[in-house]
Design an enzyme around this catalytic site. Structure first.
Site, PDB file in Angstrom:
ATOM      1  N   ARG A   1      -0.115   4.341  16.222  1.00 38.90           N
ATOM      2  CA  ARG A   1      -1.254   4.562  15.322  1.00 38.90           C
ATOM      3  C   ARG A   1      -1.619   3.238  14.653  1.00 38.90           C
ATOM      4  O   ARG A   1      -0.838   2.669  13.896  1.00 38.90           O
ATOM      5  CB  ARG A   1      -0.960   5.622  14.261  1.00 38.90           C
ATOM      6  CG  ARG A   1      -2.143   5.808  13.293  1.00 38.90           C
ATOM      7  CD  ARG A   1      -2.116   7.110  12.527  1.00 38.90           C
ATOM      8  NE  ARG A   1      -1.091   7.170  11.504  1.00 38.90           N
ATOM      9  CZ  ARG A   1      -1.024   8.117  10.556  1.00 38.90           C
ATOM     10  NH1 ARG A   1      -1.933   9.089  10.528  1.00 38.90           N
ATOM     11  NH2 ARG A   1      -0.057   8.124   9.666  1.00 38.90           N
TER      12      ARG A   1
ATOM     13  N   ASP B   1       3.612  10.074   2.232  1.00 41.82           N
ATOM     14  CA  ASP B   1       2.971   8.837   2.667  1.00 41.82           C
ATOM     15  C   ASP B   1       1.690   8.651   1.880  1.00 41.82           C
ATOM     16  O   ASP B   1       1.449   9.314   0.869  1.00 41.82           O
ATOM     17  CB  ASP B   1       2.744   8.825   4.182  1.00 41.82           C
ATOM     18  CG  ASP B   1       1.703   9.837   4.656  1.00 41.82           C
ATOM     19  OD1 ASP B   1       1.064  10.489   3.802  1.00 41.82           O
ATOM     20  OD2 ASP B   1       1.522   9.980   5.876  1.00 41.82           O
TER      21      ASP B   1
END
Length: 545
Positions: A171, A452
């Site tokens: 990613r 996160d």
């Protein structure tokens, strides 16, 4: 590998401002820097234009306008004839995907997990220090070649050899982020292009040799035009090294409310490079609040009340699954962020039962796979998906009974209250994550959840929204600037006292204070904090690599 550009020409005014050693020079060679410079010079202006387009759209929403499906792309949405490509090698069955940062320990543990794919994350679970980004590239380079084993103290970390390892998906950072340690013509390169370009150039051919390919997750997009940009990047990259177009595959995270109105169009733009869409649940809630933050009709209750079954989230999930399966691509579910709770069997059972229920909801809805943040959750998720999805995916479940309207996607009828406990939880999560991020850690365990950037963004956005619209808590207290800042300082002081010396909670509070008063609002916390973790050094001209 063919390189049609002369380094001595294209490397003029290309500089590296981060430190390199013999190992990291392996992944940032002269050939790689030439390729990165080509990507920057070809695409950076378009990237900036698209970011400006986001600002124009935001100004319209601030006036009270709402989102709707685009009239100019109606033909794409209504045309049943087109499809995405068949799944690429290693991506047919993606029922359990583990996600996490690219530090060496995580890479080994993730690839050793009983999962089908590993999403190696340069974005929300990584703080983009230069060392994190460049060493992450090195770790993936070594892992692909099965030379990533290492020893830490008395413990050895080795890739397992008793099974095929999970398929690797990288990613890259979103279009909004820059990499200030690599400049071209006096400008920092896009974080997206740096992450993609470095990984692709170093590993694409090796991955194909080993039976998979260069696969990516694409975050934070807000329109099909941003997907078009990625598609053009993919085509140039494949042409540049002489690779067949369509070898690259990209799974798009639908984690912004504007993108939810352009799912068909996003798949269409990626076409032969599409690997489907993913429900990025926490970022999606963040985006809803962010984009409609000036609109009092979009005020949400405590984060704990905004579940996947509330109207706007349920509509989003149903539309994503229907759209993906109509186009023959994967519809991936969301994250289970729980961490096993040791020494409390009852609490752990409750947490694991919630994981099981969430995964059961996903597989019954028609998702083809799901995310976990911890290897221990893989068995639970696999048990649920194996029992309810006997085939490698369930693209055959078309969900033709689903009809989602613009009003459904914008239905903010969410039962729940705003409480002081909810405010304090948001403050703790925001401060806890930001403090870790300022120390270079992008994935922070808080209250047995792996947090996160997305959950920190939801936390600060809710606080901003509540102050902006002068809501009252269930206890009858008006949420104003003074109240918000007082609770912020209380929580920061409390966290600081219980943390080791040298922590950064007061610095986190300083930045957080600017974001919870209903006044200034940064597009992203990561952009707000980025300069604190950059360590720009002396220029190393790329031509001297």
């Amino acid at each position: 590998m063919p390189t049609p550009y002369q380094p001595e020409v294209t490397l003029k005014d290309v500089n590296i401002l981060g430190s390199l050693n013999d190992q990291t020079r392996k992944v940032l060679s002269k050939e790689v820097t030439v390729f990165l410079a080509v990507l920057h010079r070809t695409f950076n202006q378009r990237r900036k234009d698209l970011l400006q387009r986001r600002e124009v759209r935001q100004a319209e929403l601030d006036k009270g306008n709402l989102l709707d499906f685009l009239p100019e792309t109606k033909q794409v949405r209504e045309n049943d004839a087109w499809r995405g490509p068949p799944p690429a090698p290693g991506l047919v069955d993606r029922r359990i995907e583990i996600t996490g940062p690219t530090d060496r320990k995580m890479v080994v543990n993730a690839l050793n997990s009983d999962v089908w794919t590993y999403m190696a994350d340069f974005e929300d679970s990584s703080a983009p220090t230069w060392d994190n980004m460049i060493n992450g590239q090195l770790n993936l380079y070594d892992a692909i070649r099965k030379q990533v084993d290492f020893k830490q103290g008395e413990k050895e970390y080795k890739l397992r050899t008793d099974r095929v390892l999970p398929t690797l998906i990288a990613r890259a950072r979103g279009w909004h982020l820059e990499e200030k340690h690599f400049t071209v013509d006096g400008e920092p390169i896009s974080g997206s292009l740096f992450d993609f370009g470095t990984y692709f150039f170093n590993n694409a051919e090796e991955l194909v040799k080993r039976g998979t390919g260069p696969y990516f997750y694409l975050p934070k997009m807000e329109s099909h035009l941003e997907a078009r940009l990625w598609n053009d990047v993919f085509n140039l990259a494949q042409d540049y090294i002489g690779m067949r177009r369509g070898t690259i595959r990209g799974t798009v995270l639908i984690e912004t409310i504007p993108a939810a109105f352009e799912m068909d169009e996003i798949i269409y733009e990626l076409r032969d490079h599409s690997s489907g869409l993913n429900c990025g649940r926490w970022d999606y809630i963040f985006s809803v609040i962010k984009r409609f933050r000036q609109n009092p009709n979009f005020v949400l209750p405590d984060r704990s009340a905004v579940t996947m079954t509330v109207p706007f989230m349920d509509a989003y999930v149903k539309l994503l699954i229907k759209t993906c399966h109509r186009r023959g691509v994967h519809a991936m579910g969301g994250m289970a962020a729980q961490i096993p709770i040791k020494n409390d069997d009852e609490a752990n059972k409750k947490a694991m039962d919630s994981v099981r229920a969430d995964k059961l909801r996903e597989v019954r809805a028609g998702h083809d796979g799901t995310w976990v943040a911890h290897p221990a959750l893989a068995a639970i998720a696999a048990e649920v998906f194996n029992a309810n999805m006997p085939t490698p995916n369930q693209m055959h479940i078309r969900r033709e009974e689903v009809h989602v309207t613009a009003n459904d996607l914008l239905n903010m009828n969410v039962p729940g209250k705003i409480t002081e406990e909810g405010i304090r939880k948001n403050l703790n999560i925001g401060l806890g994550y930001m403090e870790g991020w300022l120390r270079g850690v992008g994935c922070v365990p808080i209250n047995y959840l792996m947090e996160d950037a997305a959950t920190a963004e939801v936390s600060r956005s809710q606080l901003w929204q509540w102050v902006r619209h002068g809501v009252a808590t269930a206890e009858g207290k008006k949420v104003d600037k003074a109240y918000s800042l007082r609770l912020l300082q209380e929580q920061a002081d409390k966290l600081e006292k219980s943390a080791p010396k040298g922590n950064k909670f007061q610095l986190a509070a300083k930045y957080f204070a600017s974001q919870v008063t209903g006044e200034d609002y940064a597009e992203f916390l990561t952009s707000l904090l980025y300069n604190e973790i950059t360590n720009v050094g002396d220029k190393t001209p790329a031509a001297k690599l």
